[in-house]
Structure formats: structure tokens, C-alpha cells
Design an enzyme around this catalytic site. Structure first.
Site, PDB file in Angstrom:
ATOM      1  N   GLU A  43     -45.559  -8.021  11.723  1.00  0.00           N
ATOM      2  CA  GLU A  43     -45.976  -7.893  13.383  1.00  0.00           C
ATOM      3  C   GLU A  43     -47.193  -6.915  13.152  1.00  0.00           C
ATOM      4  O   GLU A  43     -47.060  -5.718  12.654  1.00  0.00           O
ATOM      5  CB  GLU A  43     -44.683  -7.469  13.984  1.00  0.00           C
ATOM      6  CG  GLU A  43     -45.122  -7.502  15.695  1.00  0.00           C
ATOM      7  CD  GLU A  43     -44.014  -7.225  16.642  1.00  0.00           C
ATOM      8  OE1 GLU A  43     -44.030  -7.616  17.861  1.00  0.00           O
ATOM      9  OE2 GLU A  43     -43.079  -6.452  16.003  1.00  0.00           O
ATOM     10  N   LYS A 117     -44.760 -15.126  20.518  1.00  0.00           N
ATOM     11  CA  LYS A 117     -43.439 -14.434  20.688  1.00  0.00           C
ATOM     12  C   LYS A 117     -42.873 -14.696  21.968  1.00  0.00           C
ATOM     13  O   LYS A 117     -43.439 -14.292  23.199  1.00  0.00           O
ATOM     14  CB  LYS A 117     -43.543 -12.890  20.475  1.00  0.00           C
ATOM     15  CG  LYS A 117     -42.385 -11.992  20.467  1.00  0.00           C
ATOM     16  CD  LYS A 117     -42.781 -10.704  20.231  1.00  0.00           C
ATOM     17  CE  LYS A 117     -41.677  -9.617  20.210  1.00  0.00           C
ATOM     18  NZ  LYS A 117     -42.148  -8.308  20.011  1.00  0.00           N
ATOM     19  N   CYS A 158     -39.977 -10.091  15.680  1.00  0.00           N
ATOM     20  CA  CYS A 158     -39.593  -8.804  15.756  1.00  0.00           C
ATOM     21  C   CYS A 158     -38.028  -8.875  16.991  1.00  0.00           C
ATOM     22  O   CYS A 158     -36.890  -9.272  16.399  1.00  0.00           O
ATOM     23  CB  CYS A 158     -40.378  -7.890  16.387  1.00  0.00           C
ATOM     24  SG  CYS A 158     -39.827  -5.954  16.202  1.00  0.00           S
TER      25      CYS A 158
END
Length: 273
Positions: A43, A117, A158
Site C-alpha cells: 500500500e 479500498k 490493509c
């Protein structure tokens, strides 16, 4: 596809875009020379915000950052996951945190998938870390499973790791591999990173490819590292050392079939759960 050799690239990105990309390119070249057919970057590969006032280099998918990494993948003839970069949202100051899949084995090294995301990291841990990603990031709204060298692969980033229903959605859509590029904080990572990754691998019986950021980035940003590849039994096949670099492992899909046949829990889920 019976086997796939993969590398997780571990970086220490800062607000210096050129230095970050140069480091990423160097480690991808080393990993490809070591036999990696698929390299996964973490990321925030091109830019890690360490100052709230720092402007992000948000760009469209056909902008210079992704184009540069497409050229790298094409030159090396590999598949490449850009763990995430700041994708511009037309007409807005905020951007998507976007993971990009590049097929460097095909002419022109095309982008074959992009995942924005879903879950944004808005936390305030007294005495430790305060972040509010929603101040500058627009959440995505789509789950993505895409083939990488013919292997159905579910994408995430993440903080998504803490939401297991996402991964059930991905495996229900056929995923055999899950990618989790991250910049997991040092404070939470030391207790949660590897246990959560192993849990996602065990409950989905998927390989998990998790490249991470590591170390001190500037300001108050510290990332945990321990980039890893985990097999469908939950066993880490490799873990990167505590420095920028890479770790390499081979995925064996016949072994994955064996795990799923011997412990067919995916077929035992109750229809009301």
C-alpha cells in the site's frame, strides 16, 4: 496453473515519490531475477503521507505513475500488483486508494483490474496513533476478483483485513489467492498483522499474499513490516526481514486442492450464515 512463484516487496516509502518508485523498481527487478512470476508491492507504494498538509500525487489510471510501473512489468515479463497508489477522483480533492493489477506478459502490459479500498482507517488510539483516512480518501464500492496468470485472485488493501465477510465474498466469487498490500501501523501490527492474515488464509483456504511497508516514514508514521505469503493451511511460507527488500515463495495449487478436499469447510457453511 499448478504453481506460481510470487514475491512480496517490502518498502519504506516517504513523501519522496521518485525515491519510492526507484526503490520499488529495484526490488521488483531483484525479485524477478530470483524467479518471481508475480510481484506484489505494498500500500502507498509511490507516496506515504507523513504531514497532514502534504499534497498527494493523485493521478488517473493512465497517469505517469501507473504507466511507469506498466513499463517495468512489461520489460520484465511479469505480473505486478501495485499494492496501492492515489487514484484521482474527477472533480474532487479526495482520491481513491487503489490497487492495480498489471499483466506484463501481454503486449502493452495492460492494467487488467483496479480495486478501490472499501474500508477506511479512521482511528484514534490514545497515546499512539491518530488517522482519519476519510479526510482525503473516497471509499470504493466494489469487490474485485481477477485472474493473475489464470489464477482467480481477490483484491483487498490493509484495513480491509479486519472485515472477514469481505474475504468470504471473494472466495465465494472463486478466489484462490487473496492479496493484502498494507501499511499496517507498528502499534497494531505487532499483535494483529500475522494472526489476522493467518485467520483469513485458514477460513478461506486461500493463499494470502501480503506485502507491507516497514519502519519509520517520517512524522509519526511507523509501519510494522513482516511482509509475508501464507498458505491455505495458515502456515507462513516466507516473511521479509526487518528492512526494505523482498521475500519469495511458490504457491502450489495442487496442495490447495488437497487442503480443500480433506477439510471441506467451505461446503459446510450453513445457508443462513
Amino acid at each position: 496453473m499448478k504453481q506460481l512463484t510470487c514475491a512480496v516487496i517490502q518498502l519504506r516509502s516517504t513523501e519522496d515519490i521518485e525515491a519510492n518508485l526507484a526503490a520499488a523498481e529495484g526490488f521488483v527487478r531483484e525479485a524477478a531475477a530470483a524467479g518471481a512470476e508475480f510481484c506484489a508491492l505494498p500500500e502507498n507504494t509511490p507516496f506515504m503521507r507523513t504531514s497532514p498538509a502534504a499534497p498527494a500525487p493523485s493521478q488517473p489510471l493512465d497517469g505517469p505513475i501507473v504507466t511507469r510501473l506498466r513499463s517495468l512489468a512489461g520489460e520484465l515479463g511479469i505480473w505486478l500488483l501495485v499494492g496501492s497508489y492515489q487514484e484521482a477522483v474527477p472533480g474532487g480533492a479526495r482520491y481513491h486508494n487503489t490497487s492495480v493489477v498489471i499483466d506484463g506478459t501481454s503486449e502493452g502490459a495492460p492494467v487488467t483490474a483496479a480495486y478501490r479500498k472499501l474500508h477506511l482507517f479512521d482511528i484514534d488510539v490514545p497515546g499512539s496513533e491518530t488517522q482519519k483516512e476519510s479526510d482525503w480518501i473516497v471509499a470504493g464500492d466494489e469487490c474485485v476478483v481477477t485472474p493473475i496468470r489464470g489464477v482467480p485472485t481477490g483484491l483487498s488493501i490493509c484495513y480491509d483485513l479486519r472485515f472477514p465477510r469481505l474475504y468470504q465474498r471473494l472466495v465465494d466469487a472463486g478466489a484462490r489467492v487473496l492479496t493484502v498490500p498494507a501499511a499496517f501501523t507498528e502499534y497494531t501490527g505487532k499483535d494483529h498483522w500475522l494472526p489476522l492474515l493467518r485467520a483469513r488464509a485458514i477460513e478461506t483456504q486461500c493463499y494470502v499474499i501480503a506485502p507491507g511497508q516497514y519502519g519509520f516514514h517520517g512524522g509519526k508514521r511507523r509501519s510494522y513490516g513482516k511482509s509475508t505469503i501464507i498458505d491455505p493451511w495458515g502456515t507462513p511460507l516466507c516473511i521479509a526481514a526487518d528492512r526494505p527488500g523482498f521475500a519469495l515463495a511458490r504457491l502450489d495449487f495442487e496442495y490447495q486442492d488437497e487442503v480443500r478436499q480433506n477439510l471441506p469447510c467451505l461446503s459446510h457453511r450453513h445457508p443462513r450464515v
